[in-house]
Scaffold this active site. Sequence first.
Site, mmCIF file in Angstrom:
data_model
loop_
_atom_site.group_PDB
_atom_site.id
_atom_site.type_symbol
_atom_site.label_atom_id
_atom_site.label_comp_id
_atom_site.label_asym_id
_atom_site.label_seq_id
_atom_site.Cartn_x
_atom_site.Cartn_y
_atom_site.Cartn_z
ATOM 1 N N ARG A 248 0.848 -1.206 0.000
ATOM 2 C CA ARG A 248 0.000 0.000 0.000
ATOM 3 C C ARG A 248 0.879 1.250 0.000
ATOM 4 N NH1 ARG A 248 -1.486 1.680 4.681
ATOM 5 N NH2 ARG A 248 -2.338 -0.274 5.450
ATOM 6 N N TYR B 177 -14.998 17.345 -16.269
ATOM 7 C CA TYR B 177 -15.492 15.971 -16.300
ATOM 8 C C TYR B 177 -16.583 15.804 -15.219
ATOM 9 C CZ TYR B 177 -15.546 11.020 -15.167
ATOM 10 O OH TYR B 177 -15.943 9.752 -14.869
ATOM 11 N N ASP C 263 -5.736 19.115 -14.791
ATOM 12 C CA ASP C 263 -6.098 17.777 -15.256
ATOM 13 C C ASP C 263 -5.629 17.689 -16.717
ATOM 14 O OD1 ASP C 263 -7.329 15.517 -16.289
ATOM 15 O OD2 ASP C 263 -9.115 15.727 -15.043
ATOM 16 N N LYS D 174 -6.981 6.539 -19.445
ATOM 17 C CA LYS D 174 -7.203 7.030 -20.807
ATOM 18 C C LYS D 174 -5.938 6.866 -21.659
ATOM 19 C CE LYS D 174 -11.253 7.909 -19.235
ATOM 20 N NZ LYS D 174 -11.228 8.423 -17.913
HETATM 21 C C1 LIG Z 1 -10.742 14.558 -17.770
HETATM 22 C C2 LIG Z 1 -10.964 13.444 -16.804
HETATM 23 N N1 LIG Z 1 -10.442 13.531 -15.565
HETATM 24 C C3 LIG Z 1 -10.615 12.557 -14.648
HETATM 25 C C4 LIG Z 1 -11.349 11.431 -14.949
HETATM 26 C C5 LIG Z 1 -11.565 10.377 -13.884
HETATM 27 O O1 LIG Z 1 -10.738 9.295 -14.102
HETATM 28 P P1 LIG Z 1 -11.095 7.778 -13.686
HETATM 29 O O2 LIG Z 1 -12.296 7.373 -14.483
HETATM 30 O O3 LIG Z 1 -9.839 7.040 -14.032
HETATM 31 O O4 LIG Z 1 -11.368 7.785 -12.228
HETATM 32 C C6 LIG Z 1 -11.896 11.290 -16.221
HETATM 33 C C7 LIG Z 1 -12.692 10.096 -16.562
HETATM 34 O O5 LIG Z 1 -13.331 10.026 -17.592
HETATM 35 C C8 LIG Z 1 -11.708 12.331 -17.178
HETATM 36 O O6 LIG Z 1 -12.229 12.266 -18.403
#
Ligand SMILES: Cc1ncc(COP(=O)(O)O)c(C=O)c1O
Length: 378
Positions: free
Chosen positions: A46, A98, A170, A195
């Site tokens: 962990r 998001y 992000d 992604k």
């Molecule tokens: C721009 C963006 N940030 C964060 C996330 C969250 O990531 P996760 O689905 O891996 O938790 C996503 C998910 O689609 C996203 O598109």
Amino acid sequence: MQFETKAIWAGQEADKTTGATIVPIYQTSTFTQEEVGKHKGYEYSRVANPTRTALDICLASLEEGKYGLSFASGLAAEHAILSILRPNDHIIVPEDMYGGTYRLIKEVLEPNNIKVTFSDFTDLEAVKAAFLPTTKLIWIETPTNPVLKIFDIQAIAEFSHKKKAIVVVDNTFATPYFQKPLLLGAHIVIHSTTKYINGHSDIIGGAVILNDPEIYEKIFLIQKTVGAVPSPFDSWLTLRGVKTLAIRMRQHEQNAFQVAEFLKTSSNVEKVLFPGLKDHPGHDIAKKQMTGFGGLVSFRIKGGLKEANLFFKKLEIFQLADSLGGVESLANYSALMTHESFPAELRQKIGVTDNLIRLSIGIEHIDDLLLDLKSALK
Ligand SMILES: Cc1ncc(COP(=O)(O)O)c(C=O)c1O
């Protein structure tokens, strides 16, 4: 070392004990110690695991950061960053983001007394006006999911530096191949590695990359205390995926340009949203802060949900699915999929309309992709 080389070698030198050229999957929860307190740097997975360490180092290197921390999901990474806030701290976030990040803010942060202002980040004056003496952090997502708005990282970071607020970006959509927020003044980069970083739609993961040792220690403490870490196998898959990030991103972008150009010519398309198009409102800022425009193309189909559903049903290669950034092409109806947690009025305001379709352009042959879209739009 150049980006492509770092993606393959950073943190991934041959294994010291066996000579294994590829980082092994250290599928162990614990590590034997020689005597109390005497070990080889690992005690319990962990806290740290060698496969994950390799991924941490590689991602930090690609983002030009000092520290990398891998998480079990993008949202776990976001949650760890936001957990450094304390009650009554204020943050500024974009109206466009998001849907899962929005839900995290609404369902977890606000009930815990973190104060949040949602602002239009295309307007720097609006962001400045939202600043309060208690503002601790500004959250940027650019390009945004799903309307692909572009926010000026450098301009927002310059202002935040003066105000001593932490800037988080992000960078999931652009990836460090096309955009390096730390070099533009951001303090922290976050990724959903689910992604493009992993790129093969077979893991859920996240990452935080930063330079500041104090903030790193705080986020690391949260990570080891809460434990939202990726498994050794998922870390390994992500490492394998990231090796080809550069070559994939080049192909995603090349295909995305052709898809965007094609959609513009379709009589059943009302509007195409792709930052690479000259008529995109964020095109100039994108050109300034990115070295490429990414692999996502959104568009408004003529009609609404009924027409969108007809389009989705006719698609053969593009799959109707959540997520993006894999080698395969996906189509998404954001209003009721990724952004269902947004209130309807806010969805309308930010342009997540009932006729908006987001395409994650894969790296299949472009002729097949165009044919698929053409026949589905007929
Ligand atoms: C721009 C963006 N940030 C964060 C996330 C969250 O990531 P996760 O689905 O891996 O938790 C996503 C998910 O689609 C996203 O598109």
